[in-house]
Design a protein around this motif. Structure first.
Motif, mmCIF file in Angstrom:
data_model
loop_
_atom_site.group_PDB
_atom_site.id
_atom_site.type_symbol
_atom_site.label_atom_id
_atom_site.label_comp_id
_atom_site.label_asym_id
_atom_site.label_seq_id
_atom_site.Cartn_x
_atom_site.Cartn_y
_atom_site.Cartn_z
ATOM 1 N N PRO A 1 15.308 151.509 14.794
ATOM 2 C CA PRO A 1 15.838 150.263 15.150
ATOM 3 C C PRO A 1 14.450 149.382 15.415
ATOM 4 C CG PRO A 1 17.121 151.520 16.202
ATOM 5 C CD PRO A 1 16.153 152.660 15.823
ATOM 6 N N LEU A 2 14.540 147.874 15.008
ATOM 7 C CA LEU A 2 13.105 147.301 15.165
ATOM 8 C C LEU A 2 12.942 147.001 16.552
ATOM 9 C CD1 LEU A 2 11.118 145.244 13.828
ATOM 10 C CD2 LEU A 2 12.922 143.440 14.097
ATOM 11 N N TRP A 3 13.837 147.112 17.542
ATOM 12 C CA TRP A 3 13.432 146.941 19.032
ATOM 13 C C TRP A 3 12.546 148.076 19.338
ATOM 14 C CZ3 TRP A 3 14.725 150.406 22.903
ATOM 15 C CH2 TRP A 3 15.772 151.322 22.614
ATOM 16 N N LEU A 4 12.796 149.280 19.043
ATOM 17 C CA LEU A 4 11.811 150.404 19.162
ATOM 18 C C LEU A 4 10.412 150.184 18.682
ATOM 19 C CD1 LEU A 4 14.204 153.831 18.733
ATOM 20 C CD2 LEU A 4 13.247 152.647 20.914
ATOM 21 N N TRP A 5 10.287 149.844 17.436
ATOM 22 C CA TRP A 5 8.953 149.411 16.958
ATOM 23 C C TRP A 5 8.251 148.457 17.839
ATOM 24 C CZ3 TRP A 5 7.038 152.045 12.929
ATOM 25 C CH2 TRP A 5 7.807 152.621 11.825
ATOM 26 N N LEU A 6 9.010 147.322 18.227
ATOM 27 C CA LEU A 6 8.221 146.276 19.109
ATOM 28 C C LEU A 6 7.900 147.174 20.570
ATOM 29 C CD1 LEU A 6 10.719 143.300 18.291
ATOM 30 C CD2 LEU A 6 8.894 144.296 17.237
ATOM 31 N N TYR B 1 4.913 150.232 7.044
ATOM 32 C CA TYR B 1 3.904 151.183 7.988
ATOM 33 C C TYR B 1 2.629 150.430 7.963
ATOM 34 C CZ TYR B 1 7.524 154.473 7.987
ATOM 35 O OH TYR B 1 8.581 155.305 8.332
ATOM 36 N N VAL B 2 1.950 150.047 6.649
ATOM 37 C CA VAL B 2 0.623 149.549 6.718
ATOM 38 C C VAL B 2 0.504 148.211 7.728
ATOM 39 C CG1 VAL B 2 -1.079 148.167 5.565
ATOM 40 C CG2 VAL B 2 -0.017 150.302 4.476
ATOM 41 N N ALA B 3 1.602 147.434 7.622
ATOM 42 C CA ALA B 3 1.578 146.069 8.300
ATOM 43 C C ALA B 3 1.746 146.552 10.201
ATOM 44 C CB ALA B 3 2.801 145.483 8.229
ATOM 45 N N VAL B 4 2.704 147.634 10.447
ATOM 46 C CA VAL B 4 2.714 147.852 11.745
ATOM 47 C C VAL B 4 1.259 148.465 12.057
ATOM 48 C CG1 VAL B 4 3.528 149.646 13.296
ATOM 49 C CG2 VAL B 4 5.035 148.385 11.583
ATOM 50 N N THR B 5 0.586 149.421 11.332
ATOM 51 C CA THR B 5 -0.655 149.990 11.662
ATOM 52 C C THR B 5 -1.724 148.880 11.927
ATOM 53 O OG1 THR B 5 -0.030 152.045 10.379
ATOM 54 C CG2 THR B 5 -2.537 151.658 11.029
ATOM 55 N N LEU B 6 -1.680 148.016 10.964
ATOM 56 C CA LEU B 6 -3.068 146.897 11.001
ATOM 57 C C LEU B 6 -2.687 146.012 12.419
ATOM 58 C CD1 LEU B 6 -3.079 145.544 7.540
ATOM 59 C CD2 LEU B 6 -4.756 146.986 8.790
ATOM 60 N N ILE B 7 -1.121 145.809 12.580
ATOM 61 C CA ILE B 7 -1.087 144.793 13.496
ATOM 62 C C ILE B 7 -1.357 145.289 15.078
ATOM 63 C CG2 ILE B 7 0.783 143.475 14.976
ATOM 64 C CD1 ILE B 7 1.778 142.661 12.160
ATOM 65 N N SER C 1 4.889 138.994 15.818
ATOM 66 C CA SER C 1 4.212 139.397 14.499
ATOM 67 C C SER C 1 5.091 140.383 13.719
ATOM 68 C CB SER C 1 2.634 140.008 14.751
ATOM 69 O OG SER C 1 2.054 139.058 15.362
ATOM 70 N N LEU C 2 5.600 141.435 14.501
ATOM 71 C CA LEU C 2 6.264 142.313 13.801
ATOM 72 C C LEU C 2 7.592 142.167 13.430
ATOM 73 C CD1 LEU C 2 5.037 145.794 15.891
ATOM 74 C CD2 LEU C 2 4.317 145.094 13.541
#
Length: 478
Positions: A22-27, A419-425, A468-469
């Motif tokens: 879920p997106l909230w876990l990524w955030l 995955y690239v966006a998450v890593t970069l940010i 951002s994410l």
């Protein structure tokens, strides 16, 4: 963002992607990473000279081979840059009016704006060397045989505000201008900017205009501060410089930061954030609500009736203006809160300078967001340069045998992009926390004051990471 095909937007994917969590876990995970970075710095980076290692650099020009190659290589790169600049103008004015078949659109929006920004941030400020405007201006001055400038003094009160205004105009053209895909319109805008720059160089001198008022020289210089290579061309006041340093070391400087420079950095961050936000469903709802609201709709209609802009363009223009204003107000509020929590500054009477200097800690975030936001555009739409190299004017040429070469717009899948966006940010925000810690340790009297001062900035970075994410996720999960 202007593109050479309707499908190739900055986040334009043809399929929906279901996140594995879920997106909230990524955030939450991204925010926790930033907080843990701050905690590690608080525990293990107590020395005030913690950032000394970041300031170490190696002078590459002390090696004789590099020193011998530097000048001729720079001359070749400048020649190529001037040739591409003139070719871009020529294709814009005289080439095929179809954006798909004309070099100008891909060259300006993809290879130059996105590609040069990537190179300046990841390698070094190449634009410092290859900027064609000073080269062509100086060549014209030598041919005419006149003085390089009239010797006017650049007004100190102007500071970098001309660059702020010009970069906002560029952002408007990139994100809102309806003719941004018209080769002739792009060439006209490019020539107008060039003439303005040449007039400024004539009045105030090449270096004065380039350092203060040239928006693109400044934006690439800001990105270049993050890069591992410090690149400086020779000027009458200082020799050429080519130094190797750690990433983000160029952000640690004792130079005073003016209000205009701080505003410029925040404008860079705000405009790329607006670009991502513009593609979200929330933006669609805002546009719908504005059109349904009678007072707002009447205002937009009144504005559009006396200008060449329609209601949607006026709404986007107002929002584009509000974004940097909000960023400046939030930054000033957070920075003032930092100073208040610290209780004192390392340099009495320089509270404003201390406040503005913290803007450099936001540059890694700007770099990371720019890379994450535009990576898909560079990898997809950038492929159009291969067929366009053989037929830049769209006249049916096939100079290098690449005309008609197929372009793979699916080269980057939504999963890889995410995955690239998450890593970069996340990496960008972690580096921002480190830079903020080093900057605070240098400017505040004690370790406790430095740590306390960073709490508001830490909260801001966690919030901005989440924003951002969330923005990055919308086009691929919605």
């Amino acid at each position: 963002m202007a593109t050479a095909t309707p499908e190739a937007h900055a986040h334009g994917f043809g399929q929906r992607f279901d996140l594995p969590l879920p997106l909230w876990l990524w955030l939450t995970g991204a925010g926790a990473t930033i907080v843990l970075t701050f905690a590690a710095l608080a525990l293990f980076a107590r020395q005030r000279d913690f950032g000394a290692a970041f300031l170490r650099s190696t002078d590459l020009l002390r090696f004789s081979l590099l020193r011998r190659l530097a000048h001729p290589l720079a001359a070749v790169l400048r020649t190529v840059s001037c040739a591409l600049f003139l070719l871009t103008l020529a294709t814009g004015f005289y080439g095929n009016a179809d954006a798909y078949a004309n070099l100008t659109v891909t060259m300006v929006w993809v290879l130059w704006w996105v590609g040069m920004a990537f190179f300046c941030a990841l390698v070094g400020d190449l634009w410092e060397i290859v900027n064609p405007l000073p080269t062509l201006y100086r060549a014209a001055v030598r041919m005419i045989g006149c003085r390089e400038s009239l010797g006017w003094t650049y007004p100190a009160r102007w500071a970098a505000w001309p660059a702020v205004i010009l970069f906002f105009a560029f952002a408007w053209a990139e994100l809102i201008w309806q003719d941004k895909d018209v080769p002739g319109a792009i060439a006209t805008a490019l020539l107008a900017y060039s003439v303005l720059g040449w007039i400024g160089m004539l009045l105030f001198g090449v270096e004065a205009w380039r350092r203060q008022a040239d928006a693109f020289a400044m934006v690439f210089r800001v990105l270049g501060r993050f890069a591992p290579l410090e690149i400086r061309g020779s000027t009458p006041d200082e020799p050429a410089r080519l130094r190797l340093r750690p990433y983000a070391a160029g952000l640690l400087t004792k130079e005073p930061v003016s209000n205009s420079v701080a505003a410029f950095v925040l404008l860079m961050l705000a405009t790329v954030t607006f670009d991502g936000f513009h593609e979200t469903p929330l933006m669609d709802r805002i546009g719908t609500a504005a059109q349904m609201s009678r007072p707002v709709a009447e205002t937009l209609f009144a504005l559009s009736s006396v200008t060449a802009l329609d209601e949607t363009q006026w709404l986007n223009t107002l929002l584009l203006l509000l974004f940097p204003i909000a960023f400046v107000l939030i930054f000033r509020g957070v920075s003032a809160w930092m100073l208040r929590l610290a209780g004192e500054t390392a340099h009495a009477g320089r509270a404003q300078a201390d406040l503005n200097a913290m803007v450099w800690s936001l540059v890694p975030i700007a770099v990371a967001y720019h890379l994450a936001h535009y990576a898909s555009l560079l990898l997809t739409t950038g492929q159009f340069i291969i067929p366009l190299a053989s037929d830049p004017f769209g006249w049916g040429w096939n100079l290098f045998g690449t005309r008609g070469r197929a372009v793979d717009l699916g080269i980057l899948s939504p999963a890889v992009y995410w995955y690239v966006a998450v890593t970069l940010i996340v990496v960008g925000h972690v580096l921002a926390v480190i830079v903020a810690h080093v900057e605070a340790a240098r400017r505040f009297a004690s370790h406790r004051a430095a740590l306390t001062s960073q709490l508001p900035m830490l909260a801001l970075m966690v919030a901005y990471t989440s924003l951002s994410l969330w923005i990055m996720a919308q086009p691929i999960v919605g």
